[in-house]
Design a protein around this motif. Structure first.
Motif, PDB file in Angstrom:
ATOM      1  N   THR A  36       0.847  -1.193   0.000  1.00  0.00           N
ATOM      2  CA  THR A  36       0.000   0.000   0.000  1.00  0.00           C
ATOM      3  C   THR A  36       0.885   1.247   0.000  1.00  0.00           C
ATOM      4  O   THR A  36       2.106   1.161   0.097  1.00  0.00           O
ATOM      5  N   ASP A  37       0.237   2.417  -0.056  1.00  0.00           N
ATOM      6  CA  ASP A  37       0.964   3.686  -0.050  1.00  0.00           C
ATOM      7  C   ASP A  37       1.304   4.199   1.341  1.00  0.00           C
ATOM      8  O   ASP A  37       2.182   5.041   1.489  1.00  0.00           O
ATOM      9  N   SER A  38       0.567   3.715   2.358  1.00  0.00           N
ATOM     10  CA  SER A  38       0.753   4.299   3.691  1.00  0.00           C
ATOM     11  C   SER A  38       0.277   3.332   4.777  1.00  0.00           C
ATOM     12  O   SER A  38      -0.424   2.362   4.491  1.00  0.00           O
ATOM     13  N   SER A  42      -2.821   0.622   4.690  1.00  0.00           N
ATOM     14  CA  SER A  42      -2.650  -0.768   5.136  1.00  0.00           C
ATOM     15  C   SER A  42      -3.727  -1.144   6.139  1.00  0.00           C
ATOM     16  O   SER A  42      -4.291  -2.234   6.073  1.00  0.00           O
ATOM     17  N   ARG A  43      -4.026  -0.255   7.054  1.00  0.00           N
ATOM     18  CA  ARG A  43      -5.049  -0.542   8.071  1.00  0.00           C
ATOM     19  C   ARG A  43      -6.450  -0.630   7.455  1.00  0.00           C
ATOM     20  O   ARG A  43      -7.276  -1.422   7.895  1.00  0.00           O
ATOM     21  N   ARG A  78       5.552  -0.879   3.435  1.00  0.00           N
ATOM     22  CA  ARG A  78       7.000  -1.084   3.289  1.00  0.00           C
ATOM     23  C   ARG A  78       7.213  -2.438   2.617  1.00  0.00           C
ATOM     24  O   ARG A  78       7.093  -3.493   3.248  1.00  0.00           O
ATOM     25  N   LEU A  79       7.533  -2.393   1.342  1.00  0.00           N
ATOM     26  CA  LEU A  79       7.654  -3.612   0.546  1.00  0.00           C
ATOM     27  C   LEU A  79       8.626  -4.600   1.168  1.00  0.00           C
ATOM     28  O   LEU A  79       8.391  -5.808   1.155  1.00  0.00           O
ATOM     29  N   TRP A  91      -1.299  -2.010  -4.427  1.00  0.00           N
ATOM     30  CA  TRP A  91      -2.383  -1.110  -4.018  1.00  0.00           C
ATOM     31  C   TRP A  91      -1.792   0.276  -3.791  1.00  0.00           C
ATOM     32  O   TRP A  91      -2.129   0.976  -2.849  1.00  0.00           O
ATOM     33  N   THR A  92      -0.843   0.652  -4.674  1.00  0.00           N
ATOM     34  CA  THR A  92      -0.175   1.943  -4.565  1.00  0.00           C
ATOM     35  C   THR A  92      -0.376   2.739  -5.842  1.00  0.00           C
ATOM     36  O   THR A  92      -0.907   2.233  -6.836  1.00  0.00           O
TER      37      THR A  92
END
Length: 147
Positions: A36-38, A42-43, A78-79, A91-92
């Protein structure tokens, strides 16, 4: 074997498609990641996977959870916390780095968002240049076939 970039397009509900596709990957016993981007994003995905499908459960956790090494699906912005994973859902707003040894990257492209469709075209070109094999699944046709 060449790495694979899978594009699911003509998607009417990206969140629902993500949950369904992650569920299928986990059912196939694939180590699955969602980048995700953040932390906030993610949450959101974490909560969504608890709700969809309403009668099922996709075992998952955040990438820094104590149970991450034992959980089939991980979510994180964080990949590096997701790897190694056999399949990573993007999902970014960015291309997933192609130098991380990811066997399969999944992109979910909405039907009605022209901006996201254009970004998907740009990602497609980058994945091809990086040597990824590309496959396409028209979710509109899938829905009619299953419905």
């Amino acid at each position: 074997m060449k790495p694979l970039a899978s594009f699911y397009f003509n998607v009417s509900n990206r969140e629902q498609a993500l949950c369904q596709l992650v569920g299928k990957a986990v059912k196939r016993k694939l180590a699955t990641g969602i980048v995700t981007d953040s932390e906030t994003a993610s949450r959101v995905i974490d909560r969504l996977l608890w709700e969809v499908p309403p009668t099922g459960f996709v075992p998952h956790c955040l990438g820094d959870d104590a149970l991450a090494s034992q959980t089939p699906a991980l979510i994180d912005h964080r990949l590096e916390l997701l790897l190694p994973r056999e399949v990573v859902f993007n999902w970014t707003a960015h291309v997933v780095p192609t130098d991380r040894g990811i066997a399969r990257i999944v992109e979910i492209v909405p039907r009605d968002d022209m901006d996201l469709r254009e970004v998907a075209r740009q990602r497609l070109a980058l994945y091809k240049r990086a040597g990824y094999e590309v496959e396409f699944t028209d979710m509109d046709k899938q829905g009619r076939a299953n419905g």
